[in-house]
Design a protein around this motif. Sequence first.
Motif, PDB file in Angstrom:
ATOM      1  N   SER A  84      34.858  44.985  42.014  1.00  0.00           N
ATOM      2  CA  SER A  84      34.415  43.781  40.835  1.00  0.00           C
ATOM      3  C   SER A  84      34.932  43.027  40.042  1.00  0.00           C
ATOM      4  CB  SER A  84      33.140  44.637  39.970  1.00  0.00           C
ATOM      5  OG  SER A  84      33.376  45.557  39.194  1.00  0.00           O
ATOM      6  N   SER A  85      36.358  43.260  39.867  1.00  0.00           N
ATOM      7  CA  SER A  85      37.462  43.385  38.669  1.00  0.00           C
ATOM      8  C   SER A  85      38.604  43.137  39.784  1.00  0.00           C
ATOM      9  CB  SER A  85      37.472  43.718  37.372  1.00  0.00           C
ATOM     10  OG  SER A  85      38.346  45.101  37.943  1.00  0.00           O
ATOM     11  N   LEU A  86      39.426  42.343  39.225  1.00  0.00           N
ATOM     12  CA  LEU A  86      41.223  42.123  39.836  1.00  0.00           C
ATOM     13  C   LEU A  86      41.945  43.342  39.868  1.00  0.00           C
ATOM     14  CD1 LEU A  86      42.309  38.233  38.684  1.00  0.00           C
ATOM     15  CD2 LEU A  86      41.006  38.777  40.863  1.00  0.00           C
ATOM     16  N   ARG A  87      41.652  44.148  38.622  1.00  0.00           N
ATOM     17  CA  ARG A  87      42.673  45.231  38.057  1.00  0.00           C
ATOM     18  C   ARG A  87      41.665  46.583  39.168  1.00  0.00           C
ATOM     19  NH1 ARG A  87      45.108  48.189  34.920  1.00  0.00           N
ATOM     20  NH2 ARG A  87      44.763  50.565  34.660  1.00  0.00           N
ATOM     21  N   GLN A  88      40.573  46.690  39.663  1.00  0.00           N
ATOM     22  CA  GLN A  88      39.747  47.316  40.893  1.00  0.00           C
ATOM     23  C   GLN A  88      40.722  47.161  41.476  1.00  0.00           C
ATOM     24  OE1 GLN A  88      35.511  47.934  39.964  1.00  0.00           O
ATOM     25  NE2 GLN A  88      35.835  48.792  38.144  1.00  0.00           N
ATOM     26  N   LEU A  89      40.518  45.780  42.266  1.00  0.00           N
ATOM     27  CA  LEU A  89      40.795  45.124  43.729  1.00  0.00           C
ATOM     28  C   LEU A  89      42.186  45.575  44.075  1.00  0.00           C
ATOM     29  CD1 LEU A  89      40.000  43.693  45.839  1.00  0.00           C
ATOM     30  CD2 LEU A  89      40.901  41.792  44.169  1.00  0.00           C
ATOM     31  N   TRP A  90      43.011  45.698  43.283  1.00  0.00           N
ATOM     32  CA  TRP A  90      44.593  45.559  42.712  1.00  0.00           C
ATOM     33  C   TRP A  90      44.684  47.092  43.210  1.00  0.00           C
ATOM     34  CZ3 TRP A  90      49.454  43.200  42.778  1.00  0.00           C
ATOM     35  CH2 TRP A  90      50.192  44.280  42.848  1.00  0.00           C
ATOM     36  N   ARG A  91      43.817  47.693  42.445  1.00  0.00           N
ATOM     37  CA  ARG A  91      44.216  49.904  43.255  1.00  0.00           C
ATOM     38  C   ARG A  91      43.897  49.983  44.150  1.00  0.00           C
ATOM     39  NH1 ARG A  91      41.764  52.973  38.037  1.00  0.00           N
ATOM     40  NH2 ARG A  91      42.555  54.560  38.886  1.00  0.00           N
ATOM     41  N   GLN A  92      42.276  49.290  44.813  1.00  0.00           N
ATOM     42  CA  GLN A  92      41.915  49.901  45.870  1.00  0.00           C
ATOM     43  C   GLN A  92      42.898  48.892  46.970  1.00  0.00           C
ATOM     44  OE1 GLN A  92      38.954  47.221  48.328  1.00  0.00           O
ATOM     45  NE2 GLN A  92      37.428  48.971  48.342  1.00  0.00           N
ATOM     46  N   ARG A  93      43.292  47.478  47.125  1.00  0.00           N
ATOM     47  CA  ARG A  93      44.180  47.542  48.228  1.00  0.00           C
ATOM     48  C   ARG A  93      45.432  48.214  48.141  1.00  0.00           C
ATOM     49  NH1 ARG A  93      41.281  43.043  50.736  1.00  0.00           N
ATOM     50  NH2 ARG A  93      38.600  44.161  49.432  1.00  0.00           N
ATOM     51  N   TYR A  94      45.824  48.108  46.279  1.00  0.00           N
ATOM     52  CA  TYR A  94      47.410  48.646  46.816  1.00  0.00           C
ATOM     53  C   TYR A  94      47.205  50.126  47.714  1.00  0.00           C
ATOM     54  CZ  TYR A  94      51.475  51.263  44.593  1.00  0.00           C
ATOM     55  OH  TYR A  94      52.497  51.650  44.074  1.00  0.00           O
ATOM     56  N   TRP A 108      45.514  59.697  44.891  1.00  0.00           N
ATOM     57  CA  TRP A 108      44.562  58.906  45.478  1.00  0.00           C
ATOM     58  C   TRP A 108      43.509  57.994  43.777  1.00  0.00           C
ATOM     59  CZ3 TRP A 108      41.571  58.493  49.159  1.00  0.00           C
ATOM     60  CH2 TRP A 108      39.518  58.139  49.223  1.00  0.00           C
ATOM     61  N   GLN A 109      43.578  56.376  43.274  1.00  0.00           N
ATOM     62  CA  GLN A 109      43.009  56.023  43.130  1.00  0.00           C
ATOM     63  C   GLN A 109      41.739  55.484  43.311  1.00  0.00           C
ATOM     64  OE1 GLN A 109      45.371  52.152  43.043  1.00  0.00           O
ATOM     65  NE2 GLN A 109      47.103  54.077  41.481  1.00  0.00           N
ATOM     66  N   ARG A 110      40.487  55.886  42.656  1.00  0.00           N
ATOM     67  CA  ARG A 110      39.300  55.908  42.785  1.00  0.00           C
ATOM     68  C   ARG A 110      38.593  54.614  41.965  1.00  0.00           C
ATOM     69  NH1 ARG A 110      34.004  56.932  40.091  1.00  0.00           N
ATOM     70  NH2 ARG A 110      32.858  56.935  41.381  1.00  0.00           N
ATOM     71  N   MET A 111      37.564  53.718  42.410  1.00  0.00           N
ATOM     72  CA  MET A 111      37.464  52.890  41.928  1.00  0.00           C
ATOM     73  C   MET A 111      35.856  52.843  41.169  1.00  0.00           C
ATOM     74  SD  MET A 111      35.840  49.012  43.935  1.00  0.00           S
ATOM     75  CE  MET A 111      33.740  49.565  44.558  1.00  0.00           C
ATOM     76  N   ALA A 112      35.475  52.442  39.991  1.00  0.00           N
ATOM     77  CA  ALA A 112      34.581  52.920  39.330  1.00  0.00           C
ATOM     78  C   ALA A 112      33.589  51.888  39.718  1.00  0.00           C
ATOM     79  CB  ALA A 112      34.767  51.952  38.270  1.00  0.00           C
TER      80      ALA A 112
END
Length: 706
Positions: free
Chosen positions: A551-561, A687-691
Motif C-alpha cells: 500500500s506504499s511505494l516503500r513496501q512495493l520497493w521492498r517486495q519487488r526487490y 527476507w523483507q516482510r511487507m506490513a
Amino acid sequence: MARHVARPDPRAHWILLVLGLLVLLGALSLNGLATNVGGGSGPSAANAQSGVPEQITGGGPVLRLDGPTPVARRLPSRTVALTFDDGPDPRWTPQILDVLRRHHAHATFFVVGSRVDAHPELVRRILAEGHEIGSHTFTHADLGSVPAWRATAELSWTRNAIAGVTGRQVTLLRLPYSSTTASLTGPQYRALRAAAGSGHVAVLADRDARDWERPGVPAIVRAATPQGGAGAVVLMHDGGGDRSQTVAALEQLLSRLGRDGYRFTTVSEGIAAPASMLPAGDGARLSGTVLRWAQTGAGWLGSAMNLLLGVALVLGVARLLVQVCCAQLHVRRVRRPRRRRPEVTAPVSVIVPAYNEAANIAATVRSLVASAYPALEVIVVDDGSSDGTADIVERMGLRGVRVIRQANAGKPAALNTGIRAARAGLLVLVDGDTVFQPDTVYRLVQGFADPTVGAISGNTKVANRRGLLGRWQHLEYVIGFNLDRRMYDVLECMPTIPGAIGAFRREVLFAVGGVPADTLAEDTDLTMKVLRAGWRVVYEEGAIAWTEAPSSLRQLWRQRYRWCYGTMQAMWKHRHALGEPGAGGKLGRRGLPYLTVFQLVLPLAAPAVDVFAVYGLLFLPWSSLVLAWVGLLLLQGFTAAYALRLDRERYGPLWALPFQQLVYRQMMYLVVVQSVVTAVVGNRLRWQRMARTGEAAALVGAGPVR
C-alpha cells in the motif's frame, strides 16, 4: 580468526547510474547538436534592424570590428571572392572543388565545425588545393539569438575542430543566416562585435546567390554576377541540402566571368590582407582532436540508441503478438469441448505459512473453510509470530483447521513443515494474506485429472486496488502476470507458481526435496524444480485468489526487490535447464530467455531509453514524440483492455495507465538495477516482510473488489 572482508557500498551505484545517465544525455546532446544542422542565408535588406552603423550597412563586406571604429573593406574591381557556406558535405563539396580546380579558381569555405569533425578529409583537401577556410560556427547556430556563453562555445569549438584537423587557427567568420551588409540585423552586428574580441574578422557578402532556395541555375547565375565590373564577395553554399543547382551555376559563372576578365581569389587575397589561417597551438590541436573523438563516439552512441529502441520496439510488439496468440489458444483450449475427464474430489490439504499475519489470517482461514470442496483440511504453520497469529486461528475453533507452531525459520521451512504434516495427496500452498473464493480450491485442483500435471498455478488478483498505487498493481497483475501465465501454459514453460495460490502433488514436492530455501523467490525456484523433474505445470484462470498488495511505494520497493533478486537467483540456479530434454528443456530454452530479455535486459536498458526521450524533447520534433508516445500508450491500452476482458474485469482502471508510465515504470526498472547491483557486488539480501493492513480481510462476505 576470519578476516572481515569489506564489500563495496551498494548505494554507490546510484551515484554511478546518475553520472552515467548524465554522460549519456551529454553525449546524445552533442550528437543532436552535431547532426541537427540547418542551412541557408539571411533575410533581405528590407528586414534589417536598427543598431547597425551606417558605415557598415553601406560599406564593404569584410569587417574589422575589434577597434573603436568599425572598418569595412571591399574587393577591387573585376575581383570575385567566391565563398561557400554550410559544408563540408561529402556529396557536394567534392563536386564544387572539382569545378574550381578545372577553372584554376580559388575560394573561401566557411565550414560548420561539427561537419569538419564528420568529414576531416574534405577539409584537408580544401586546404591542399589552395583554398581558404573560415568559421561558420559549430552547429550553424544563429549567434544573434543565442546566449553569450553559447556563442562563445560555438566559435571556440569550431576553431578547435579546424585546428585538430588541419593544425591551423582560423580568423575569418561568417554568421549563419547572414547575407549582405545591407541586411545585417542589430543582434547579428552585436554578435560580430563580440566575436571580434576573440580575433575574428567578419565576412558578409556583396552578392547573395540564394542558391539554398533552389530558384534554378539561371537565377543563381544572375544573382551571383557582379554589376558593372565591380568586385564582389559572392555567397553560395556547398552543404545543407541539395546543391546540384549550385554546382551547375558555378560552372557557368566561372566560364562567363572568366571570359569577362574577372579573377577568382580568396577573401584575404582579394583585399590584400595577411593570411587568415595561422598555426594552431598544441592545446587547440589537442582540444580539437578530443572534440572529434567525442563527436564520433556520440554519433556511435546515438546510432546504438536508435538500434536499441528499434530492437526494444520489435521485441515489445513481438511479445504482444505472442501473448495475444497464446491467450487465444489458451481460451479456446479451456472452452473447447473435450473428452470428459474424471472429476477430482481427492482430499486436499491447504498449507498456510504465517508470520505476523494477525491482520488477515482470520479472513484467510475463514475463506478456506468456506470452500465448496468435499474433503479439505487447513494447516496453519505459525513461523514464530509475535502478534498472536496462531492464537487468533485457535480461538476461531474451526473444524478441519490445525495450527502448528514453530520457531521462526522462514517461509520455506514453514511450508515444508506443513507439507510433512499434510494428510492429503494434493496440496494447496497459500500465503497468509490471501482470500479464496468458495470455488477456488475446486477449480484449482481439477487439472490433476491429467496424470502428467505436477503443479497448477491459480489466478492472483489485487484486493486493495482503490488507490492509484493499487490500480497500478491491479493492471500489472492482470497484464503482466496473468497474461504471461496463459502464454507460459501454452508454451509449457511456466516459471513461477505464485505463493498466493498454487497446487502441487504431494509426491512431486517430496521428489524435488520440498520447498527450497536457498533463494528469496522460493515459489519460482520450486516451480522450476518441478518442471526440471519432468512434470507439467499449468494455469487455471478460474481459480481466483485475492491478495493484499503493498500500500506504499516503500513496501512495493521492498517486495519487488526481493522478487527480482530471488528470480535472478532461481534463473542462475536452473541455468543448466538450457541443455536438458523434456519439460526442463522447455523451461531452459523458452522460459529462461523470456525472463532474461523482458525482466532483466530491457528493464536495465530502460533508464537509457528515458534519457533518449529527454534528448528527443530537446532535439526532435515534438509532433513526432507525441505521436510515438500516443502510439505506445494505445498499444499498452489495447494490451491492458484485452487482458482485463480475459479476466472478466472492468475497464475502469485503464485511466490510470498513462500515470503508471510516469512513476511506476521507473520504479520497477530501478528495482531491477538495484537487484543486479546487489548480485554483482555479492551482497546477500535478507527476507523483507511487507506490513499488512488487513484490506484483504474485507473481501470475506463482501465479494470481489472492482
